[in-house]
Structure formats: C-alpha cells, structure tokens
Design a protein around this motif. Structure first.
Motif, short mmCIF file in Angstrom:
data_model
loop_
_atom_site.label_atom_id
_atom_site.label_comp_id
_atom_site.label_asym_id
_atom_site.label_seq_id
_atom_site.Cartn_x
_atom_site.Cartn_y
_atom_site.Cartn_z
N LEU A 156 -8.03 1.47 -3.25
CA LEU A 156 -7.07 0.65 -2.50
C LEU A 156 -7.70 0.05 -1.25
N GLY A 157 -8.98 0.35 -1.03
CA GLY A 157 -9.69 -0.20 0.12
C GLY A 157 -9.43 0.56 1.40
N LEU A 158 -8.93 1.80 1.32
CA LEU A 158 -8.55 2.54 2.51
C LEU A 158 -9.66 3.42 3.07
N THR A 159 -10.64 3.77 2.25
CA THR A 159 -11.71 4.65 2.71
C THR A 159 -13.07 4.07 2.36
N ILE A 160 -14.08 4.57 3.06
CA ILE A 160 -15.47 4.22 2.81
C ILE A 160 -16.22 5.52 2.56
N LEU B 188 0.81 4.30 -2.63
CA LEU B 188 0.57 5.69 -2.22
C LEU B 188 1.74 6.59 -2.62
N ALA B 189 2.96 6.09 -2.47
CA ALA B 189 4.14 6.86 -2.88
C ALA B 189 4.10 7.15 -4.38
N GLY B 190 3.63 6.19 -5.14
CA GLY B 190 3.49 6.40 -6.58
C GLY B 190 2.47 7.47 -6.90
N MET B 191 1.34 7.44 -6.18
CA MET B 191 0.32 8.48 -6.38
C MET B 191 0.89 9.85 -6.02
N ASP B 192 1.61 9.92 -4.92
CA ASP B 192 2.21 11.19 -4.50
C ASP B 192 3.21 11.69 -5.53
N SER B 193 4.04 10.80 -6.05
CA SER B 193 5.08 11.22 -6.98
C SER B 193 4.51 11.68 -8.32
N ARG B 194 3.35 11.17 -8.70
CA ARG B 194 2.72 11.56 -9.96
C ARG B 194 1.85 12.81 -9.83
N SER B 195 1.62 13.25 -8.61
CA SER B 195 0.74 14.39 -8.38
C SER B 195 1.42 15.70 -8.73
N ILE C 167 0.84 -1.20 0.00
CA ILE C 167 0.00 0.00 0.00
C ILE C 167 0.88 1.25 0.00
N ALA C 168 1.93 1.24 0.82
CA ALA C 168 2.83 2.40 0.90
C ALA C 168 3.48 2.70 -0.45
N VAL C 169 3.86 1.67 -1.16
CA VAL C 169 4.46 1.86 -2.49
C VAL C 169 3.44 2.47 -3.45
N HIS D 190 -3.25 2.94 8.74
CA HIS D 190 -2.98 4.22 9.42
C HIS D 190 -2.38 4.00 10.80
N ALA D 191 -2.78 2.95 11.48
CA ALA D 191 -2.32 2.67 12.85
C ALA D 191 -0.88 2.20 12.89
N THR D 192 -0.43 1.52 11.87
CA THR D 192 0.94 0.99 11.84
C THR D 192 1.64 1.45 10.57
N PRO D 193 2.37 2.54 10.67
CA PRO D 193 3.04 3.04 9.47
C PRO D 193 4.01 2.01 8.89
N PRO D 194 4.05 1.91 7.60
CA PRO D 194 4.97 0.97 6.94
C PRO D 194 6.39 1.50 6.97
N GLY D 195 7.29 0.63 6.57
CA GLY D 195 8.67 1.06 6.40
C GLY D 195 8.75 1.96 5.19
N PRO D 196 9.92 2.52 4.91
CA PRO D 196 10.04 3.40 3.75
C PRO D 196 9.77 2.64 2.46
N PRO D 197 9.05 3.26 1.51
CA PRO D 197 8.76 2.58 0.25
C PRO D 197 10.03 2.35 -0.56
#
Length: 116
Positions: free
Chosen positions: A87-91, A35-42, A31-33, A107-114
């Motif tokens: 991605l199944g993160l929101t309703i 999201l990082a892709g979405m952020d980088s393309r924004s 999921i972090a990867v 959200h409760a457990t942040p992932p490691g760096p992408p």
C-alpha cells in the motif's frame, strides 16, 4: 525446442507509491478501508494500526525485535509488513523498516471511520 528468457527491468510501483505523501481525505479514507479489510480478515484480529505504530516508534529495528512486541513470530510479522508495503506505507531496509513518506502522511492525519 529452444526457450530463451530475458530480464525486463520494470519500475517498482511500490517505490513511487511510497514517495507520494500528498494524501487528500479520499486517499486517506481509501487506505483506511483497505487496512480495515486486512484487519477484518485477520485470524488474530486487528493488526495494521499496531504494526504501523511499532514501526513509527522504532524505525530500522530488526523484525525479530519488533514481532515479539506485538506477540508475533517474525515470519508472520514480516508478511504483514509486506502487505503494508504494497500500500506504499512502509519502506524495507537491510535491517528493519520505517514508514514511507506516504506512511507518515497517513499516520499523521488519521482518517475518518471506514465505510462498511
């Protein structure tokens, strides 16, 4: 010629995905990867973490109230939330959004760096 259409009801994959809160480290990292892709393309820069945080802090609040908190117009904010929903993160609710069980687990457990 005769053309017929019929409605075929299919289960919405996002609903099943949103309910799956059993995230292992590989799932969180995936999921972090994404999201990082979405952020980088924004064009406006990173937005995913801020959007998830605003929704977590203010569930079921109208998009028209949340978007200005991020310096956004309502329509682009809603488009971003739909990406998180995929991605199944929101309703989505009639008014506003909330984190799904999967979103809460992420959200409760942040992932490691992408990985790059």
């Amino acid at each position: 010629f005769r053309v017929e259409f019929s409605f075929v009801r299919r289960a919405d994959e996002r609903v099943r995905l949103a309910a799956d809160a059993d995230l292992d480290s590989a799932g969180r990292d995936e999921i972090a990867v994404r999201l990082a892709g979405m952020d980088s393309r924004s064009r406006r820069g990173p937005w995913t973490a801020q959007t998830l945080e605003v929704i977590a802090e203010q569930p079921r609040v109208a998009a028209s109230k949340l978007a200005p908190l991020l310096g956004m117009e309502t329509a682009p904010f809603k488009a971003n939330v739909r990406k998180l929903k995929a991605l199944g993160l929101t309703i989505s609710h009639e008014t506003g959004y909330e984190l799904s069980p999967r979103g809460h687990a992420f959200h409760a457990t942040p992932p490691g760096p992408p990985e790059r």
